[in-house]
Design a protein around this motif. Structure first.
Motif: not given
Length: 213
Positions: A127-156
């Protein structure tokens, strides 16, 4: 792909450094295709697997986190890191963000290695890639800002906390599918390891400090 809707996207120093390192290693992979010995060097030092770790190549737990050998994989990960990373870095401070990202990356690599060896029964699966570390960043952001809107697939647009639930749910579903012999060639184990690192860091290290301020 998950995109952040947020007004402040000024790039922070550590995020810039990480993107630079990822870019250099991506270029190293690209040029290594011209020379078999260089290609062998990259595979030995920038891919992680259960076999590589148990053979003593412990550094691959970290080097693989900055490693991409396909442009789309590299671009998507750097795009998401540049969207979420600066906000989390400003909140944690550069030093703590640096340490958190590296730790999440190492945990994600270790998670992939354990999952591939003991669930998928493929100890040589790299395996290779930054996805796992970035998953940690995304989850941390989601815990800090649970109501902040994000776009899934850049659309939803959905609240960040529901994006986190969806993110984990899809990786659990994908891992079950892989264990059954199907699924896509995605490092679900690495994603989950990084994601749970973000959750644990928030609840056990960050949230108690927020309560005192």
């Amino acid at each position: 792909m998950t995109q952040l809707i947020y007004s402040e996207k000024k790039r922070a120093r550590v995020v810039t450094l990480f993107i630079l390192v990822n870019t250099l290693i991506y270029l190293a992979w690209s040029f290594s295709a011209l020379n078999p010995s260089d290609s062998e060097f990259m595979m030995q030092n920038f891919l992680v697997s259960w076999r590589s770790v148990t053979s003593g190549q412990y550094w691959t737990l970290l080097t693989s986190v900055f490693s991409h050998n396909m442009f789309l994989h590299f671009f998507m990960n750097m795009y998401v890191l540049s969207s979420f990373g600066p906000i989390v870095e400003r909140l944690l401070g550069s030093f703590r963000f640096f340490a958190f990202y590296l730790f999440a990356g190492i945990v994600s690599s270790l998670s992939h290695s354990l999952v591939s060896a003991f669930i998928l029964r493929e100890p040589d699966l790299p395996a290779l890639g930054a996805s796992g570390a970035i998953a940690g960043v995304i989850l941390l952001f989601s815990m800090l800002f649970p109501r902040q809107k994000i776009l899934i697939f850049g659309l939803i647009p959905i609240p960040a906390v529901w994006g986190a639930v969806l993110f984990i749910g899809l990786d659990l579903w994908g891992l079950v599918a892989q264990a059954g012999g199907g699924g896509l060639p995605i490092g679900h184990g690495a994603h989950l390891g990084g994601a749970f690192t973000g959750i644990i860091y928030y609840y056990f290290f960050l949230k108690p400090k927020l309560r005192r301020t």
